[in-house]
Write an enzyme that holds these catalytic residues in place. Structure first.
Site, PDB file in Angstrom:
ATOM      1  N   LYS A  37      51.155  17.007 -63.318  1.00 47.44           N
ATOM      2  CA  LYS A  37      51.750  18.272 -64.300  1.00 47.44           C
ATOM      3  C   LYS A  37      51.719  20.093 -63.297  1.00 47.44           C
ATOM      4  CE  LYS A  37      53.421  16.354 -68.788  1.00 47.44           C
ATOM      5  NZ  LYS A  37      53.001  16.509 -70.112  1.00 47.44           N
ATOM      6  N   GLY A  41      57.913  18.494 -70.920  1.00 43.59           N
ATOM      7  CA  GLY A  41      58.442  18.459 -71.738  1.00 43.59           C
ATOM      8  C   GLY A  41      60.222  18.466 -72.052  1.00 43.59           C
TER       9      GLY A  41
HETATM   10  N1  HSE Z   1      52.053  12.318 -73.190  1.00 48.61           N
HETATM   11  C1  HSE Z   1      53.067  13.604 -72.855  1.00 48.61           C
HETATM   12  C2  HSE Z   1      52.353  14.973 -73.465  1.00 48.61           C
HETATM   13  C3  HSE Z   1      53.862  12.970 -72.867  1.00 48.61           C
HETATM   14  O1  HSE Z   1      51.550  14.849 -74.399  1.00 48.61           O
HETATM   15  O2  HSE Z   1      52.243  15.519 -73.189  1.00 48.61           O
HETATM   16  C4  HSE Z   1      55.262  14.363 -72.833  1.00 48.61           C
HETATM   17  O3  HSE Z   1      54.984  14.033 -70.843  1.00 48.61           O
END
Ligand code: HSE
Length: 440
Positions: free
Chosen positions: A224, A153
């Protein structure tokens, strides 16, 4: 090129950076006016002066693409439903792709890069599945494909790996990479919220993916960690090669067991390079309450990078949500406006890194064994695992009356399973109720 080679491509193009820097104006389009896209538009508008001053050229939002109608939006005059209004507009040189998924986002991103328009994105599904191809197209067309918001994020981890780790040899990366599941696990533990209610709450807050299966089954964290591994060792890691377990099977009883043994359950993604072999996995882990990861709650993420000279560095921040993610997208736009050198990495679809099988991953493990004869079951576990195991106190008399808990030293999951499979036929007839990696 081997795993340990320099992370930046020798073909990094310096010229393009200068050309972009000389542009008098960066004209931006945003595709997708959902949670992240609307945040990007707000930040671009609010910080126009600041961005322009920093970048040394005008940074202006010109178009927003969305098939939905937003009659009350401040940006009403900028909306279009026609992708060609962006693709064919010679003024637009940077596009933020906030559509998500790999359908239309793939088609549009490819067309934009082929036209030489830079694309910045928060779309980890795209980067994890098509990052190689997009970087190749960007390279052929002298533009950028960058994705700071795709991992962590608002945490500036990708830029940091690119810059601050350029001369480091990264050994391991692990962390809490999904805000939705971290929020859910926090609520389930601290407020006793049930699983579905916690998920619904995370959705309302804009943390969850369009299909929250991606969050709860660990696929989002998996993409990720695959991106981080690809960056760390400059070789494309296919997320489909990584063993994943999500949190959908974590019960309130598991959370109570964690609490009674001084642990917190977290969904963790890990990747490690060891003797030229790459190990990676995503799973719920037992984190000791006094470990800094245990204090990472709500939608926060935390990423720990271990490297030869820097040793351990931990990065912490909002891992999901409108403005933190949008801020990371805007930071990429401002970087481009400031004349960032395009960086293409040595990712290559024909030369994908081999990830060792999930069972090969070695770690400490938490084991919780139920039995009608706990003294006998305890002796059996100790006989099987000998010096590799240490008993953990169960601070709940009811649970402690029918179970024993242990933490192992570092061992391969495959070896642990072989030992634990024997337990049911040994004195105490222990039943392994929980076995998951541990972070001490
Ligand atoms: N759905 C993802 C999370 C959003 O909850 O981390 C951010 O990448």
């Amino acid at each position: 090129m081997g795993y340990e080679s320099a992370r930046l491509s020798p073909e990094t193009n310096h010229t393009i950076g200068k050309v972009i820097k000389m542009a008098k104006r960066i004209t931006v389009a945003v595709m997708g006016y959902g949670v992240v896209g609307s945040g990007v538009c707000s930040i671009l508008a609010d910080r126009q002066e600041k961005n322009t001053a920093y970048a040394g050229c005008d940074v202006r939002l010109k178009r927003i693409l969305d098939i939905r109608d937003y009659p009350d939006s401040l940006f009403i005059n900028l909306f279009t439903k026609n992708f060609d209004d962006i693709l064919e507009d010679p003024e637009i040189n940077v596009v933020a792709e906030c559509i998500g998924g790999t359908g239309v986002a793939y088609k549009f991103t490819k067309a934009l890069l082929e036209k030489g328009k830079s694309v910045v994105t928060s779309n980890k599904a795209m980067v994890a599945a098509h990052g190689c191809e997009m970087l190749e197209i960007a390279k052929s067309n002298g533009c950028h494909y960058i994705f700071e918001a795709a991992v962590g994020g608002g945490i500036p981890i990708i830029r940091t790996l690119r810059n601050s780790y350029a001369c480091e040899d990264i050994k391991e990366i692990f962390g809490i990479l999904n805000g939705t599941t971290n929020y859910m696990l926090t609520k389930m533990r601290s407020e006793g919220t049930d699983y579905s209610e916690a998920l619904e709450d995370a959705r309302k807050r804009g943390y969850a993916e369009a299909d929250p299966t991606d969050d709860v089954e660990g696929y989002d964290a998996c993409r990720k960690i695959a991106i981080l591994a690809s960056l760390a060792w400059n070789r494309f890691v296919d997320y489909r090669d990584i063993a994943v377990t999500g949190i959908s099977k974590v019960t309130a009883a598991d959370i109570a067991i964690a609490g009674a043994t001084g642990n917190v359950i977290k969904l963790v993604g890990r990747c490690r390079m060891d003797n030229g072999k790459l190990y990676a996995m995503v799973s719920p882990v037992m984190v000791r309450e006094d470990n800094p990861l245990a204090g990472v709650s709500e939608s926060y993420n935390s990423i720990l990078v271990n490297s030869d000279n820097l040793d351990n560095c931990m990065f912490y921040g909002r891992g999901a949500g409108r403005l933190p993610t949008a801020s990371a997208v805007v930071s990429d736009i401002v970087d481009i406006a400031s004349g960032l050198r395009p960086i293409y990495y040595d990712w290559n679809q024909d030369n994908v890194a081999k990830v060792e099988e999930g069972d090969e991953f070695y770690s400490e493990f938490f084991i919780y064994v139920e039995s009608d004869d706990i003294a006998a079951a305890e002796a059996s576990v100790k006989e099987l695992l000998r010096s590799k195991v240490q008993q953990t106190e169960i601070k709940d008399a009811t649970l402690g009356a029918k179970a024993v808990a242990f933490t192992t030293g570092k061992m391969r999951y495959r070896d642990l399973k072989v030992s634990l499979d024997l337990l049911a036929d040994m004195p105490g007839k222990g039943k392994v109720r929980l076995c998951m990696p541990a972070v001490l």
